[in-house]
Design a protein around this motif. Structure first.
Motif, PDB file in Angstrom:
ATOM      1  N   LYS A  57      -4.682  -8.078  -1.245  1.00  0.00           N
ATOM      2  CA  LYS A  57      -6.048  -8.355  -1.677  1.00  0.00           C
ATOM      3  C   LYS A  57      -7.073  -7.613  -0.817  1.00  0.00           C
ATOM      4  CE  LYS A  57      -5.223 -12.919  -3.731  1.00  0.00           C
ATOM      5  NZ  LYS A  57      -5.565 -14.365  -3.685  1.00  0.00           N
ATOM      6  N   GLU A  58      -6.817  -7.552   0.483  1.00  0.00           N
ATOM      7  CA  GLU A  58      -7.744  -6.848   1.378  1.00  0.00           C
ATOM      8  C   GLU A  58      -7.778  -5.351   1.068  1.00  0.00           C
ATOM      9  OE1 GLU A  58      -7.311  -9.738   5.322  1.00  0.00           O
ATOM     10  OE2 GLU A  58      -5.855  -8.126   4.948  1.00  0.00           O
ATOM     11  N   ARG A  59      -6.607  -4.761   0.827  1.00  0.00           N
ATOM     12  CA  ARG A  59      -6.555  -3.325   0.547  1.00  0.00           C
ATOM     13  C   ARG A  59      -7.206  -2.984  -0.784  1.00  0.00           C
ATOM     14  NH1 ARG A  59      -1.368  -3.984   2.885  1.00  0.00           N
ATOM     15  NH2 ARG A  59      -0.304  -4.015   0.867  1.00  0.00           N
ATOM     16  N   ILE A  60      -6.968  -3.818  -1.794  1.00  0.00           N
ATOM     17  CA  ILE A  60      -7.552  -3.550  -3.109  1.00  0.00           C
ATOM     18  C   ILE A  60      -9.071  -3.663  -3.054  1.00  0.00           C
ATOM     19  CG2 ILE A  60      -7.770  -4.447  -5.459  1.00  0.00           C
ATOM     20  CD1 ILE A  60      -4.793  -5.042  -5.425  1.00  0.00           C
ATOM     21  N   ALA A  61      -9.578  -4.706  -2.405  1.00  0.00           N
ATOM     22  CA  ALA A  61     -11.030  -4.866  -2.274  1.00  0.00           C
ATOM     23  C   ALA A  61     -11.627  -3.697  -1.497  1.00  0.00           C
ATOM     24  CB  ALA A  61     -11.341  -6.189  -1.575  1.00  0.00           C
ATOM     25  N   PHE A  62     -10.919  -3.255  -0.482  1.00  0.00           N
ATOM     26  CA  PHE A  62     -11.345  -2.128   0.354  1.00  0.00           C
ATOM     27  C   PHE A  62     -11.482  -0.863  -0.485  1.00  0.00           C
ATOM     28  CE2 PHE A  62     -10.066   1.148   3.603  1.00  0.00           C
ATOM     29  CZ  PHE A  62     -11.147   0.987   4.449  1.00  0.00           C
ATOM     30  N   LEU A  63     -10.457  -0.540  -1.261  1.00  0.00           N
ATOM     31  CA  LEU A  63     -10.479   0.693  -2.042  1.00  0.00           C
ATOM     32  C   LEU A  63     -11.405   0.601  -3.249  1.00  0.00           C
ATOM     33  CD1 LEU A  63      -6.797   1.932  -1.903  1.00  0.00           C
ATOM     34  CD2 LEU A  63      -8.791   2.882  -0.782  1.00  0.00           C
ATOM     35  N   LYS A  64     -11.554  -0.569  -3.828  1.00  0.00           N
ATOM     36  CA  LYS A  64     -12.493  -0.717  -4.934  1.00  0.00           C
ATOM     37  C   LYS A  64     -13.902  -0.331  -4.490  1.00  0.00           C
ATOM     38  CE  LYS A  64     -10.343  -4.104  -8.028  1.00  0.00           C
ATOM     39  NZ  LYS A  64     -10.422  -5.489  -8.571  1.00  0.00           N
ATOM     40  N   HIS A  65     -14.246  -0.709  -3.272  1.00  0.00           N
ATOM     41  CA  HIS A  65     -15.561  -0.339  -2.745  1.00  0.00           C
ATOM     42  C   HIS A  65     -15.661   1.174  -2.585  1.00  0.00           C
ATOM     43  CE1 HIS A  65     -19.335  -0.756  -0.666  1.00  0.00           C
ATOM     44  NE2 HIS A  65     -18.865  -0.153   0.406  1.00  0.00           N
ATOM     45  N   PHE A  66     -14.580   1.807  -2.148  1.00  0.00           N
ATOM     46  CA  PHE A  66     -14.580   3.257  -1.983  1.00  0.00           C
ATOM     47  C   PHE A  66     -14.729   3.952  -3.333  1.00  0.00           C
ATOM     48  CE2 PHE A  66     -12.314   7.353  -1.528  1.00  0.00           C
ATOM     49  CZ  PHE A  66     -13.076   7.904  -0.505  1.00  0.00           C
ATOM     50  N   PHE A  67     -14.043   3.424  -4.356  1.00  0.00           N
ATOM     51  CA  PHE A  67     -14.102   4.046  -5.684  1.00  0.00           C
ATOM     52  C   PHE A  67     -15.473   3.894  -6.336  1.00  0.00           C
ATOM     53  CE2 PHE A  67      -9.294   3.150  -5.972  1.00  0.00           C
ATOM     54  CZ  PHE A  67      -9.020   4.357  -5.355  1.00  0.00           C
ATOM     55  N   GLU A  68     -16.300   2.996  -5.822  1.00  0.00           N
ATOM     56  CA  GLU A  68     -17.669   2.890  -6.316  1.00  0.00           C
ATOM     57  C   GLU A  68     -18.511   4.082  -5.862  1.00  0.00           C
ATOM     58  OE1 GLU A  68     -19.112  -0.799  -4.896  1.00  0.00           O
ATOM     59  OE2 GLU A  68     -17.892  -2.033  -6.245  1.00  0.00           O
ATOM     60  N   VAL A  69     -18.054   4.744  -4.795  1.00  0.00           N
ATOM     61  CA  VAL A  69     -18.805   5.849  -4.216  1.00  0.00           C
ATOM     62  C   VAL A  69     -18.183   7.198  -4.580  1.00  0.00           C
ATOM     63  CG1 VAL A  69     -19.679   6.844  -2.052  1.00  0.00           C
ATOM     64  CG2 VAL A  69     -19.453   4.359  -2.296  1.00  0.00           C
ATOM     65  N   ILE A  70     -16.850   7.256  -4.583  1.00  0.00           N
ATOM     66  CA  ILE A  70     -16.123   8.497  -4.817  1.00  0.00           C
ATOM     67  C   ILE A  70     -15.338   8.392  -6.119  1.00  0.00           C
ATOM     68  CG2 ILE A  70     -14.357  10.084  -3.936  1.00  0.00           C
ATOM     69  CD1 ILE A  70     -16.934  10.059  -2.310  1.00  0.00           C
ATOM     70  N   ALA A  71     -15.506   9.377  -6.995  1.00  0.00           N
ATOM     71  CA  ALA A  71     -14.792   9.385  -8.275  1.00  0.00           C
ATOM     72  C   ALA A  71     -13.302   9.635  -8.055  1.00  0.00           C
ATOM     73  CB  ALA A  71     -15.370  10.462  -9.189  1.00  0.00           C
ATOM     74  N   HIS A  72     -12.477   8.982  -8.878  1.00  0.00           N
ATOM     75  CA  HIS A  72     -11.026   9.142  -8.775  1.00  0.00           C
ATOM     76  C   HIS A  72     -10.630  10.616  -8.869  1.00  0.00           C
ATOM     77  CE1 HIS A  72     -11.537   4.937  -9.732  1.00  0.00           C
ATOM     78  NE2 HIS A  72     -10.260   4.686  -9.555  1.00  0.00           N
ATOM     79  N   GLU A  73     -11.340  11.367  -9.713  1.00  0.00           N
ATOM     80  CA  GLU A  73     -10.982  12.764  -9.953  1.00  0.00           C
ATOM     81  C   GLU A  73     -11.147  13.645  -8.717  1.00  0.00           C
ATOM     82  OE1 GLU A  73     -13.118  10.987 -11.750  1.00  0.00           O
ATOM     83  OE2 GLU A  73     -11.786  10.537 -13.459  1.00  0.00           O
ATOM     84  N   GLN A  74     -11.913  13.191  -7.751  1.00  0.00           N
ATOM     85  CA  GLN A  74     -12.124  13.973  -6.535  1.00  0.00           C
ATOM     86  C   GLN A  74     -10.955  13.852  -5.560  1.00  0.00           C
ATOM     87  OE1 GLN A  74     -16.518  12.345  -6.086  1.00  0.00           O
ATOM     88  NE2 GLN A  74     -16.241  14.082  -4.735  1.00  0.00           N
ATOM     89  N   ILE A  75     -10.063  12.891  -5.802  1.00  0.00           N
ATOM     90  CA  ILE A  75      -9.002  12.581  -4.841  1.00  0.00           C
ATOM     91  C   ILE A  75      -7.696  13.259  -5.247  1.00  0.00           C
ATOM     92  CG2 ILE A  75      -7.665  10.720  -3.784  1.00  0.00           C
ATOM     93  CD1 ILE A  75     -10.101   8.882  -4.404  1.00  0.00           C
ATOM     94  N   LYS A  76      -7.145  14.021  -4.336  1.00  0.00           N
ATOM     95  CA  LYS A  76      -5.873  14.690  -4.581  1.00  0.00           C
ATOM     96  C   LYS A  76      -4.715  13.720  -4.400  1.00  0.00           C
ATOM     97  CE  LYS A  76      -3.017  18.601  -3.127  1.00  0.00           C
ATOM     98  NZ  LYS A  76      -2.920  19.773  -2.189  1.00  0.00           N
ATOM     99  N   CYS A  77      -4.708  12.964  -3.306  1.00  0.00           N
ATOM    100  CA  CYS A  77      -3.671  11.956  -3.090  1.00  0.00           C
ATOM    101  C   CYS A  77      -4.038  11.065  -1.913  1.00  0.00           C
ATOM    102  CB  CYS A  77      -2.296  12.598  -2.863  1.00  0.00           C
ATOM    103  SG  CYS A  77      -2.172  13.598  -1.369  1.00  0.00           S
ATOM    104  N   LEU A  78      -3.370   9.927  -1.849  1.00  0.00           N
ATOM    105  CA  LEU A  78      -3.518   8.974  -0.751  1.00  0.00           C
ATOM    106  C   LEU A  78      -2.198   8.879  -0.006  1.00  0.00           C
ATOM    107  CD1 LEU A  78      -5.151   6.637   0.681  1.00  0.00           C
ATOM    108  CD2 LEU A  78      -4.038   5.094  -0.953  1.00  0.00           C
ATOM    109  N   LEU A  79      -2.245   8.964   1.317  1.00  0.00           N
ATOM    110  CA  LEU A  79      -1.060   8.900   2.163  1.00  0.00           C
ATOM    111  C   LEU A  79      -1.044   7.566   2.900  1.00  0.00           C
ATOM    112  CD1 LEU A  79      -1.535  12.430   3.804  1.00  0.00           C
ATOM    113  CD2 LEU A  79      -0.440  11.900   1.609  1.00  0.00           C
ATOM    114  N   ALA A  80       0.135   6.935   2.942  1.00  0.00           N
ATOM    115  CA  ALA A  80       0.228   5.642   3.623  1.00  0.00           C
ATOM    116  C   ALA A  80       1.626   5.449   4.182  1.00  0.00           C
ATOM    117  CB  ALA A  80      -0.126   4.496   2.672  1.00  0.00           C
TER     118      ALA A  80
END
Length: 286
Positions: A57-80
């Motif tokens: 839940k913390e990670r999803i809420a965290f990234l949802k906030h990021f996606f409000e600022v940065i469009a999905h299309e701008q992201i090549k990939c996420l590393l974890a």
């Protein structure tokens, strides 16, 4: 930050935690950063009010906030790394952006007969350094993903679940280490963040913001300075210091001697704020 570090081929992001303890207080930052030339640029962070890994839940809420600022299309990939996994988490993130996520060796992955087995059994006959891309899409934590793995010289396995490009996913994942380099710069190899006596989460998050500006200023200064005076190579064939360290030392020297280095102060100030009211802000700093 993205204005200063444009990425034409898309943003490669890394998500991880850095933590330490001040007496009985656990300070635990979840950070999302842009991978950039051997280091990473903090883009967003939150201080978790607990010890240990973030939950789904913390990670999803965290990234949802990021996606409000940065469009999905701008992201090549996420590393974890493998402490950021889970069925519900995978179900969310793979429907948002491409990922390269390391899984634990006992993670259940479907074999060629669609039977779930421990991940390492699919790679156990590899020689050290040998890479294997599993054929087709496999079930990982209940979701369809490509899987690639390598057996390291010490016998450990690096197994990556990826939404796409399995042939290059190991190379992509190796860039995740850049966020560890960032944490080192913020802490013992740079600003000694863990020496703060602050324990209030909002204040810690603001301090992280200030350190992010300082870190990026040092990095940009190091890049600018190396164009005019390249970093020296040591006898071992490697640069004697990093771009970050090169820039940080230059900034420190100018600020310590600011009264006699006004021109240099103005010069480095314009590096971090080229699109703001630089002259006015510069005079305020002076």
């Amino acid at each position: 930050m993205l204005n200063h570090f444009p990425m034409e081929e898309g943003l490669v992001l890394a998500i991880d935690r850095t933590n330490w303890q001040f007496f009985k207080t656990n300070i635990n930052f979840l950070t999302l950063a842009l991978v950039y030339k051997g280091v990473a640029i903090p883009l967003m962070w939150t201080c978790l009010d607990k010890k240990g890994s973030s939950n789904m839940k913390e990670r999803i809420a965290f990234l949802k906030h990021f996606f409000e600022v940065i469009a999905h299309e701008q992201i090549k990939c996420l590393l974890a790394d493998f402490d950021i996994i889970g069925e519900a988490w995978f179900g969310y993130i793979i429907n948002q952006i491409p990922v390269r996520i390391r899984v634990k060796k006992d993670t259940q992955i479907s074999n060629s007969r669609s039977h779930l087995v421990n991940a390492f059994t699919l790679f156990r006959n590899l020689k050290p350094g040998e890479i294997r891309v599993l054929s087709g899409i496999r079930q990982v934590c209940g979701h369809p993903l490509y899987v690639v793995g390598v057996k390291q010289a010490n016998g450990e396995y690096v197994i990556i679940a990826t939404t796409d490009s399995p042939e290059t996913s190991l190379g992509d994942y190796s860039l995740r280490w850049n966020i560890e380099t960032l944490f080192g710069c913020l802490k013992s190899r740079g600003f000694n963040f863990e020496d703060t006596h602050m324990t209030e989460l909002p204040r810690l998050e603001k301090l992280m913001g200030l350190l992010t500006i300082a870190f990026c200023w040092a990095l940009l200064t190091g890049e600018w300075r190396s164009e005019h005076k390249p970093i020296r190579l040591g006898k071992h064939g490697r640069y004697v210091k990093s771009i970050f360290r090169y820039g940080l030392e230059h900034l420190k020297n100018i600020f310590i001697n600011a009264s006699i280095k006004v021109d240099e102060l103005h010069q480095i100030f314009c590096i971090i704020a080229p699109k703001t009211g630089s002259p006015e802000l510069f005079h305020m700093v002076c």
